[in-house]
Design a protein around this motif. Structure first.
Motif, short mmCIF file in Angstrom:
data_model
loop_
_atom_site.label_atom_id
_atom_site.label_comp_id
_atom_site.label_asym_id
_atom_site.label_seq_id
_atom_site.Cartn_x
_atom_site.Cartn_y
_atom_site.Cartn_z
N SER A 12 -105.40 -41.30 89.67
CA SER A 12 -106.00 -40.52 90.77
C SER A 12 -105.13 -40.56 92.02
CB SER A 12 -107.39 -41.06 91.08
OG SER A 12 -108.24 -40.93 89.97
N ILE A 13 -104.53 -41.70 92.29
CA ILE A 13 -103.73 -41.84 93.50
C ILE A 13 -102.34 -41.26 93.33
CG2 ILE A 13 -102.70 -43.51 95.10
CD1 ILE A 13 -105.10 -45.32 94.59
N ALA A 14 -101.67 -41.66 92.23
CA ALA A 14 -100.27 -41.26 92.05
C ALA A 14 -100.12 -39.89 91.40
CB ALA A 14 -99.54 -42.31 91.21
N GLY A 15 -101.12 -39.45 90.62
CA GLY A 15 -100.99 -38.19 89.90
C GLY A 15 -100.72 -36.99 90.78
N PRO A 16 -101.61 -36.69 91.75
CA PRO A 16 -101.36 -35.51 92.59
C PRO A 16 -100.03 -35.60 93.35
CG PRO A 16 -103.62 -36.26 92.83
CD PRO A 16 -102.91 -37.31 92.03
N MET A 17 -99.66 -36.80 93.79
CA MET A 17 -98.41 -36.96 94.53
C MET A 17 -97.21 -36.65 93.65
SD MET A 17 -97.03 -40.38 96.48
CE MET A 17 -98.58 -40.52 97.35
N LEU A 18 -97.19 -37.21 92.44
CA LEU A 18 -96.05 -36.99 91.55
C LEU A 18 -95.96 -35.55 91.08
CD1 LEU A 18 -96.25 -40.25 89.39
CD2 LEU A 18 -94.61 -39.73 91.20
N VAL A 19 -97.12 -34.97 90.73
CA VAL A 19 -97.11 -33.60 90.23
C VAL A 19 -96.68 -32.62 91.32
CG1 VAL A 19 -98.55 -31.73 89.34
CG2 VAL A 19 -98.83 -34.04 88.46
N SER A 20 -97.16 -32.83 92.54
CA SER A 20 -96.79 -31.92 93.63
C SER A 20 -95.30 -32.03 93.96
CB SER A 20 -97.62 -32.21 94.86
OG SER A 20 -97.38 -33.52 95.35
N GLU A 21 -94.77 -33.26 93.95
CA GLU A 21 -93.34 -33.42 94.24
C GLU A 21 -92.48 -32.83 93.13
OE1 GLU A 21 -92.05 -34.33 97.05
OE2 GLU A 21 -94.09 -34.55 97.81
N LEU A 22 -92.89 -33.02 91.88
CA LEU A 22 -92.14 -32.45 90.76
C LEU A 22 -92.16 -30.93 90.82
CD1 LEU A 22 -90.60 -32.76 88.10
CD2 LEU A 22 -92.81 -32.88 86.92
N ALA A 23 -93.33 -30.35 91.14
CA ALA A 23 -93.41 -28.90 91.25
C ALA A 23 -92.56 -28.39 92.41
CB ALA A 23 -94.88 -28.48 91.45
N ALA A 24 -92.50 -29.16 93.51
CA ALA A 24 -91.68 -28.75 94.65
C ALA A 24 -90.19 -28.76 94.30
CB ALA A 24 -91.95 -29.68 95.85
N VAL A 25 -89.77 -29.80 93.54
CA VAL A 25 -88.37 -29.88 93.11
C VAL A 25 -88.03 -28.70 92.21
CG1 VAL A 25 -86.72 -31.21 91.74
CG2 VAL A 25 -88.20 -32.36 93.38
N LEU A 26 -88.91 -28.41 91.23
CA LEU A 26 -88.65 -27.30 90.31
C LEU A 26 -88.66 -25.96 91.06
CD1 LEU A 26 -90.80 -28.39 87.23
CD2 LEU A 26 -88.31 -28.45 87.45
N GLY A 27 -89.59 -25.84 92.01
CA GLY A 27 -89.64 -24.59 92.77
C GLY A 27 -88.38 -24.36 93.58
N GLN A 28 -87.81 -25.44 94.12
CA GLN A 28 -86.59 -25.29 94.90
C GLN A 28 -85.38 -25.02 94.01
OE1 GLN A 28 -84.81 -28.76 97.03
NE2 GLN A 28 -85.26 -27.56 98.87
N LYS A 29 -85.28 -25.77 92.90
CA LYS A 29 -84.13 -25.60 92.03
C LYS A 29 -84.14 -24.28 91.28
CE LYS A 29 -82.21 -29.52 92.99
NZ LYS A 29 -80.93 -29.54 93.74
N LEU A 30 -85.34 -23.83 90.89
CA LEU A 30 -85.45 -22.59 90.12
C LEU A 30 -85.74 -21.38 91.00
CD1 LEU A 30 -87.59 -23.92 87.10
CD2 LEU A 30 -85.10 -23.66 87.23
N ALA A 31 -85.91 -21.62 92.31
CA ALA A 31 -86.25 -20.53 93.24
C ALA A 31 -87.49 -19.77 92.77
CB ALA A 31 -85.07 -19.57 93.41
N SER A 32 -88.49 -20.55 92.31
CA SER A 32 -89.70 -19.96 91.76
C SER A 32 -90.86 -20.16 92.72
CB SER A 32 -90.03 -20.61 90.40
OG SER A 32 -91.29 -20.19 89.94
N PRO A 33 -91.45 -19.08 93.22
CA PRO A 33 -92.61 -19.23 94.11
C PRO A 33 -93.83 -19.80 93.39
CG PRO A 33 -92.26 -16.92 93.56
CD PRO A 33 -91.07 -17.67 93.01
N LEU A 34 -93.87 -19.64 92.05
CA LEU A 34 -95.00 -20.17 91.29
C LEU A 34 -95.09 -21.68 91.42
CD1 LEU A 34 -97.33 -19.77 89.30
CD2 LEU A 34 -95.66 -19.89 87.43
N PHE A 35 -93.93 -22.37 91.25
CA PHE A 35 -93.92 -23.83 91.39
C PHE A 35 -94.19 -24.25 92.83
CE2 PHE A 35 -91.49 -23.61 87.38
CZ PHE A 35 -92.20 -24.54 86.64
N GLY A 36 -93.70 -23.46 93.79
CA GLY A 36 -93.98 -23.77 95.18
C GLY A 36 -95.46 -23.73 95.49
N GLN A 37 -96.14 -22.71 94.97
CA GLN A 37 -97.58 -22.60 95.17
C GLN A 37 -98.32 -23.74 94.46
OE1 GLN A 37 -99.15 -20.43 97.18
NE2 GLN A 37 -101.02 -21.58 96.73
N MET A 38 -97.84 -24.11 93.26
CA MET A 38 -98.45 -25.22 92.53
C MET A 38 -98.32 -26.52 93.33
SD MET A 38 -97.50 -26.77 88.77
CE MET A 38 -97.76 -25.18 87.98
N ALA A 39 -97.15 -26.73 93.94
CA ALA A 39 -96.95 -27.93 94.75
C ALA A 39 -97.93 -28.00 95.89
CB ALA A 39 -95.51 -27.98 95.26
#
Length: 396
Positions: A12-39
């Motif tokens: 509960s504590i680490a899950g949202p933090m890790l998932v949001s950071e991973l989505a932010a990294v993928l959104g930046q590297k892939l230039a995908s707004p979908l991952f940015g919104q997910m983050a």
């Protein structure tokens, strides 16, 4: 249940933090707004996840600290294959493979403490200590058959360490974020940000996990192994001079050391450990080495050459060529005061001569030793797979 709730608290504590950071990294590297919104969407759940995690952690600590006891008479049947507990129409069967070790605890009430797989503890109350000793003997957990391992601590300590790590991890996260946020002239590099956060969190995680480990005491046929947070002490019976208890503490005195090894346990557990160590110490002190037993030692030879020399010492499987009888070799294998390489040589000799039930006899000797390196070497000798790495680890 406590472990499950603790895992859910961590998720509960680490899950949202890790998932949001991973989505932010993928959104930046892939230039995908979908991952940015997910983050952003997942990151919005951080506060709720934090509150849920704290509640689950507190609930886990409360459940873990409260033992589950079932009162009333229980019929206990023990054998080499396992333990059967019967209470009325309810029957519980515990396979022998699921029971790691056992100990008779005399105070404050006589009971048998059985350590199960996964760190679980089962206490079976008995009327007399003799009944507990018979129960362990039926399971093959007596002093001569198997070592006993006891953890001097509780699961609550590990849960507290997990909460401390989460706090440190969050502090590292905010510190790295503030440092990265100071460079407002360029967009945030999420990959570098996540890498810095993980690197800063690894060392505190290792220190906290090591510091939270309970002291582990292993009592075997050859000595006592004490594993603390950051140290590992080996006390062979050949060096042990006195065993004393005082209230809830156990003191082990050995040659060449002015300060004894001190262990804090419950009053009954300290006395139970002392009694088990005394019994094993008396067994290890009995009998002199048979004449010619030194011929079994390695003496610097390679494992293959050592094994071949042992084979050559025999004439058509006749032990008389070595000056030893089969009973002498078996005595050496079980002799806790013998040098480790001599005991390993006895195991190899039993294997190369095809002695009946050699594998099972060697495994029994391995299961009873507290020395993890010697135990591993004997197990490999039982399978006839002894190598240089296993041998080198037995030298202290």
């Amino acid at each position: 249940m406590g472990r499950v709730l603790g895992a859910l608290a961590l998720l509960s504590i680490a899950g949202p933090m890790l998932v949001s950071e991973l989505a932010a990294v993928l959104g930046q590297k892939l230039a995908s707004p979908l991952f940015g919104q997910m983050a952003r969407d997942v990151g919005a759940w951080r506060g709720a996840g934090m509150l849920a995690g704290i509640f689950l952690a507190l609930l886990s600590a409360a459940i873990t600290a409260a033992p589950l006891a079932r009162r009333g008479a229980v019929r206990v049947a023990a054998c080499a294959t396992g333990l059967r507990l019967t209470r009325g129409a309810a029957v519980r069967w515990i396979p022998r493979a699921a029971i790691r070790s056992g100990l008779v605890v005399p105070e404050p009430r006589s009971h048998v403490a059985l350590e199960l797989r996964g760190g679980r503890l089962l206490e079976v109350q008995v009327e007399r200590e003799e009944e507990g000793a018979r129960l362990l003997a039926a399971l093959g957990l007596g002093p001569a058959a198997r070592r006993v391992a006891v953890s001097l601590g509780s699961a609550s300590r590990e849960l507290a360490a997990g909460c401390a790590f989460l706090l440190v991890s969050m502090l590292c996260f905010h510190w790295v974020f503030l440092r990265a946020d100071s460079f407002r002239g360029s967009p945030l590099d999420y990959a570098a940000f996540a890498a810095r956060w993980l690197v800063l969190s690894l060392l505190p995680a290792w220190l906290i996990s090591r510091g939270a480990r309970p002291t582990r005491v292993v009592v075997g046929s050859d000595g006592v192994l004490v594993e603390r947070d950051f140290s590992r002490d080996w006390l062979p019976y050949t060096e042990l001079t006195a065993i004393q208890t005082r209230d809830d503490r156990l003191f082990l005195f050995r040659q060449g050391h002015d300060v004894p090894a001190e262990l804090r346990a419950g009053r009954g557990l300290a006395e139970a450990l002392a009694q088990r160590i005394r019994e094993a110490h008396e067994r290890a002190a009995g009998g002199a080495a048979p004449p010619g037993a030194e011929a079994l030692e390695r003496r610097g030879r390679e494992p293959a050459a050592w094994r071949e020399d042992l084979r050559k010492m025999l004439t058509a499987g006749d032990y008389r060529a070595t000056g030893l009888t089969p009973e002498d070799v078996l005595h050496t294998l079980d002799d806790a005061s013998a040098p480790p390489d001599r005991r390993i040589g006895a195991a190899l000799l039993l294997r190369v001569t095809g002695y009946p039930e050699a594998q099972s006899l060697i495994r029994v000797a391995a299961e009873s030793t507290a020395d993890d390196e010697l135990r591993a070497a004997l197990e490999r000798a039982a399978e006839d797979e002894l190598d240089e790495a296993s041998l080198s680890r037995t030298v202290r």
